[in-house]
Design an enzyme around this catalytic site. Structure first.
Site, short mmCIF file in Angstrom:
data_model
loop_
_atom_site.label_atom_id
_atom_site.label_comp_id
_atom_site.label_asym_id
_atom_site.label_seq_id
_atom_site.Cartn_x
_atom_site.Cartn_y
_atom_site.Cartn_z
N LYS A 168 -37.64 -51.25 -71.12
CA LYS A 168 -36.32 -51.54 -71.68
C LYS A 168 -35.38 -50.34 -71.44
O LYS A 168 -35.84 -49.25 -71.06
CB LYS A 168 -36.47 -51.88 -73.16
CG LYS A 168 -37.32 -53.15 -73.39
CD LYS A 168 -37.50 -53.45 -74.87
CE LYS A 168 -38.33 -54.70 -75.10
NZ LYS A 168 -38.49 -55.00 -76.55
N TYR A 227 -34.98 -64.28 -74.04
CA TYR A 227 -35.30 -64.23 -75.48
C TYR A 227 -34.85 -65.50 -76.21
O TYR A 227 -34.59 -65.45 -77.41
CB TYR A 227 -34.63 -63.00 -76.10
CG TYR A 227 -35.39 -61.70 -75.84
CD1 TYR A 227 -36.72 -61.55 -76.22
CD2 TYR A 227 -34.76 -60.62 -75.23
CE1 TYR A 227 -37.41 -60.36 -75.99
CE2 TYR A 227 -35.44 -59.41 -75.00
CZ TYR A 227 -36.76 -59.30 -75.39
OH TYR A 227 -37.45 -58.11 -75.17
N ARG A 280 -50.66 -56.49 -73.75
CA ARG A 280 -50.12 -56.48 -75.12
C ARG A 280 -50.83 -55.41 -75.96
O ARG A 280 -50.22 -54.76 -76.80
CB ARG A 280 -50.29 -57.85 -75.78
CG ARG A 280 -49.55 -58.97 -75.09
CD ARG A 280 -48.14 -59.16 -75.56
NE ARG A 280 -48.04 -59.57 -76.94
CZ ARG A 280 -46.86 -59.79 -77.55
NH1 ARG A 280 -45.72 -59.62 -76.88
NH2 ARG A 280 -46.81 -60.17 -78.80
N THR A 333 -45.17 -54.74 -82.29
CA THR A 333 -43.71 -54.83 -82.10
C THR A 333 -42.98 -53.69 -82.80
O THR A 333 -42.07 -53.08 -82.23
CB THR A 333 -43.22 -56.19 -82.64
OG1 THR A 333 -43.95 -57.24 -82.00
CG2 THR A 333 -41.73 -56.38 -82.39
N ARG A 390 -46.14 -48.07 -77.43
CA ARG A 390 -45.19 -47.98 -78.55
C ARG A 390 -45.68 -47.00 -79.62
O ARG A 390 -44.87 -46.29 -80.23
CB ARG A 390 -44.97 -49.37 -79.16
CG ARG A 390 -44.14 -50.29 -78.26
CD ARG A 390 -44.17 -51.72 -78.78
NE ARG A 390 -43.29 -52.62 -78.05
CZ ARG A 390 -43.35 -53.95 -78.14
NH1 ARG A 390 -44.25 -54.52 -78.94
NH2 ARG A 390 -42.52 -54.71 -77.45
N ASN A 401 -38.10 -50.26 -78.86
CA ASN A 401 -39.57 -50.21 -78.68
C ASN A 401 -40.02 -50.16 -77.22
O ASN A 401 -41.15 -50.50 -76.89
CB ASN A 401 -40.26 -51.32 -79.49
CG ASN A 401 -39.91 -52.71 -79.05
OD1 ASN A 401 -39.22 -52.91 -78.06
ND2 ASN A 401 -40.37 -53.70 -79.79
N HIS A 445 -41.49 -54.41 -72.90
CA HIS A 445 -41.77 -55.82 -73.18
C HIS A 445 -43.02 -56.24 -72.43
O HIS A 445 -43.24 -55.80 -71.30
CB HIS A 445 -40.60 -56.70 -72.70
CG HIS A 445 -40.97 -58.15 -72.59
ND1 HIS A 445 -40.93 -59.00 -73.68
CD2 HIS A 445 -41.44 -58.90 -71.55
CE1 HIS A 445 -41.36 -60.21 -73.30
NE2 HIS A 445 -41.66 -60.18 -72.01
N GLU A 465 -41.64 -65.97 -67.17
CA GLU A 465 -40.79 -64.78 -67.15
C GLU A 465 -40.73 -64.15 -65.75
O GLU A 465 -39.67 -63.68 -65.34
CB GLU A 465 -41.28 -63.78 -68.21
CG GLU A 465 -41.05 -64.32 -69.62
CD GLU A 465 -41.72 -63.50 -70.73
OE1 GLU A 465 -42.34 -62.46 -70.44
OE2 GLU A 465 -41.63 -63.93 -71.90
#
Ligand code: DAT
Ligand code: MG
Length: 151
Positions: free
Chosen positions: A11, A51, A87, A93, A104, A114, A117, A128
């Protein structure tokens, strides 16, 4: 476990904070295969589409502003069980709940900053990647390390 694809995105805060190499290296070192990579200024419509499941949330406008506030690094990664594994590497999150050792957990403090993604299912991985990459932007290749990662 099947070979899957996932969409990982650094991000704008990750790019601005100089964390691109650090974040990419975690997926590389794990042994996954990079099949797509680009630095990209995301248009508002694409952020909204990405999103769309969150569009009714109160934080949605802030989330769209954040994702479009500067360049992101778009990546497609492939591997056995890569969706869930990525993940786990990324962590919770809310970075304050993310375990040390996760991206993170090690590199971020707030949910709204954070840094990365990761797709939440193989179906969303495919969706995606198709959303963020054009035809011809992905590479089908065999890393020399492959037999040393996969039996
Ligand atoms: P994740 O990115 O871990 O898959 P998500 O899909 O639930 O989390 O939400 C997408 C992004 O939206 C998340 O990375 C940051 C933002 N977000 C989620 N919940 C939030 C909240 N309660 N307040 C502010 N931003 C939030
Ligand atoms: Mg999500």
């Amino acid at each position: 476990m099947e070979v899957e694809e996932t969409y990982i995105m650094i991000k704008p805060d990750g790019v601005q904070r100089g964390l691109v190499g650090e974040i990419i290296s975690r997926f590389e070192k794990k042994g996954f295969k990079l099949t797509g990579l680009k630095l990209f200024q995301c248009p508002t419509e694409l952020a909204q589409e990405h999103y769309k499941d969150l569009q009714s949330k109160p934080f949605f406008p802030k989330l769209i502003n954040y994702i479009t506030s500067g360049p992101v690094v778009c990546m497609a990664w492939e591997g056995v069980g890569v969706v869930a594994s990525a993940r786990k590497l990324i962590g919770a999150t809310n970075p304050l709940n993310a375990e040390p050792g996760t991206i993170r957990g090690d590199l971020a403090v707030q949910t709204g900053r954070n840094v990365v993604h990761g797709s939440d299912s193989p179906e969303n991985g495919k969706r995606e990647i198709a959303l963020w990459f054009k035809e011809g932007e992905l590479c089908d290749w065999t890393p020399v390390q492959e037999p040393w990662v996969k039996e």
